[in-house]
Write an enzyme that holds these catalytic residues in place. Sequence first.
Site: not given
Lengths: 290, 290
Positions: A49, A93, A116
Site C-alpha cells: 500500500k 490493517q 477501507d
Amino acid sequence: MELIDGNKIAADIVAELKTRVAALPGRRPCLALVRVGEDPASVSYVKKKEQTSATIGIESRLIFPPVTTTQAELFALIDQLNADPGVDGILVQSPLPKGINEVEVFRRIAAHKDVDGFHTMNLGKLAQEDDTGFVACTPAGIMELLQRSGVSLSGKHVVVLGRSLIVGKPAALLAMQRKSWANATVTVCHSQTANLAALTRQADVLIAAIGKPEFVTADMVKPGAVVIDVGVNRVPDATKKSGYRLTGDVHFPTVSPLCAKITPVPGGVGPMTVAMLMANTVKAHAQNRA
Amino acid sequence: MELIDGNKIAADIVAELKTRVAALPGRRPCLALVRVGEDPASVSYVKKKEQTSATIGIESRLIFPPVTTTQAELFALIDQLNADPGVDGILVQSPLPKGINEVEVFRRIAAHKDVDGFHTMNLGKLAQEDDTGFVACTPAGIMELLQRSGVSLSGKHVVVLGRSLIVGKPAALLAMQRKSWANATVTVCHSQTANLAALTRQADVLIAAIGKPEFVTADMVKPGAVVIDVGVNRVPDATKKSGYRLTGDVHFPTVSPLCAKITPVPGGVGPMTVAMLMANTVKAHAQNRA
C-alpha cells in the site's frame, strides 16, 4: 473463455489516479497506514500500500505501534488522525491483535476518512446508494473488474457465495443498486444454503467468496457464466519451494473452460483491492477539501 | 392454508410491552412524535402511534410544526430532542413536505433515538448484525410475524420482491443474518429482474413489497410457500362507499389456496409496524438508561 486480468486493470486504475493526482492543486492526498504489531502478512500488505501510494503521488504516513498496544491507545491514535486536517484517509490493517474489537476500531475512524469502507456509516450509505460514502475495497474492485471487462449486470442474475461483511454483503448491495451498470437480481448463498448447486447454476455472474479452496466445481456453473473468484487459499503442494500454492474458491481447471469470463487466482480480484484503496483515498482528499 | 393474523400478533406484542413497561423502575419510556403539516394519512398514522403508546404506558410528546417548516427549522427541533435526556425515541412522520430531504432528516436524529430505524448508522448496524441498532419497523415486523407463526427461515430460500430501503433491503439483510431463526438463502428481485416468475416460484418464503396491486399471481408461487404481502394499495371499487378497496401486492383469491401460510391485507403486516415502533422505543429507553 476470456481471463479477466486484474493486474492489468489495477495498473490502469493506478495510472489514471497518478494522472489525476499530478493535476491536483495544493497538497497531495495523504493516507495514514496503521499497522499494529509485526504480523508478516500485514507487513507485506502495508508495504504494498505504501509503494502504490508512492507511485501515484499519495503521501503515506506510516504508524506502526507495537503488538502490545491496547484498544484505548489505538482509539487515542485514531482520534489524533481524525482531527489532523493533513490526513485524508486512515487505514488500520486487519487483523488486529486479540483483545481488540475490530468493528469498534473501524467505527472509531471518522467516516469521512474511512477509506477501507468498513465503518458502519459507510455500510449504511452503501445500502442507501449514497455515493458520498466509501465502499469496501474488495467488492468495489469486483464491480470495477466487471465494468472494465464490459460485463453489465443490468437484469442479470448475480449469485454471491458468502455473506461476509467485507465481501459478500457489500457485493450484493452494489449489484442490486439502481445504477445503469448494476440493477442485478441478486441471490446470496452461504454455508446454510440448501441445494447450493441448483442456485449457483442459475448465475449469469457468480461471485465466490467463501474461503474454501476449489469449492466451486464445474457442475455448479452455467455454461457462459462470468465467474469472479475472491478466494485466496493456501493449499499444501510438495512441488512448490514454499510448500504450498495459492488457489481460489473455484476449481479453475474444470470451471474455466465453461465460462465466458473468469478471474484467475492470483492476478484477479487481489490486485484490485489496493487500487480501490488508492481510489478511495483520492476521493476522500477531494471530498475533504470540498 | 393458514392466515397469519397480524392484528392478533401485534396485539400480543403490545400486551407484552405493556407488562414490561409496567415493571420498569423510574420514568416511563418517552417517544417524540413529530408530524410536519396536516397530511390526512399522516394525521391518522401519528394518532394511532399516540394511542398505542398510551395503551402500553409510553409517554408520547406530540410536536406538530406547520407545513411551511424549513429543513433548518426541523433540524433545530431534532437537535433539541436529541439533547433532551427525557426523550428516548424520535419519530419524524414520513412523507415530509417537498423541499425537505428525508434521508438527511433521518440522519439528523441521534442514532440511539432513531426508533424508526431509518438512520444510516442503524442500516449499517443491521448489515453488521449489531443488535444495538434499530431495525426499520416493517421488516422487523415481518420477521416477528414469521417467528411467531412458527416459520423458521434457516436453510430456506427467501425471495424478496422489491429493493426499497424501507422494506426490501432490510428484510433481505435480516433474513440472511447468522441467527438460528434466520440463516436464509436470499434473493432480491425488482423491476429490472428478468424471468421473475421463475425466481419467485423457487421461494419457500416470498416477501412481496413492490407496491403494485395484486401483482403476484398463482403462477408465481410454489405450492406450500409462505407468502408475506407488504403491499397496501388503493384500487378503485365502485361497490365500496369510499370508492376504493385496499389490496396487497398479492392476488389473494388465487394465491392463498396454494400457500402454507399467507398474510392478509389489511390485517397482516400493517398492524406490526406500530407494534415494532413501540418495541424499538422500549429498547431505546433500556439502552439509553444502561
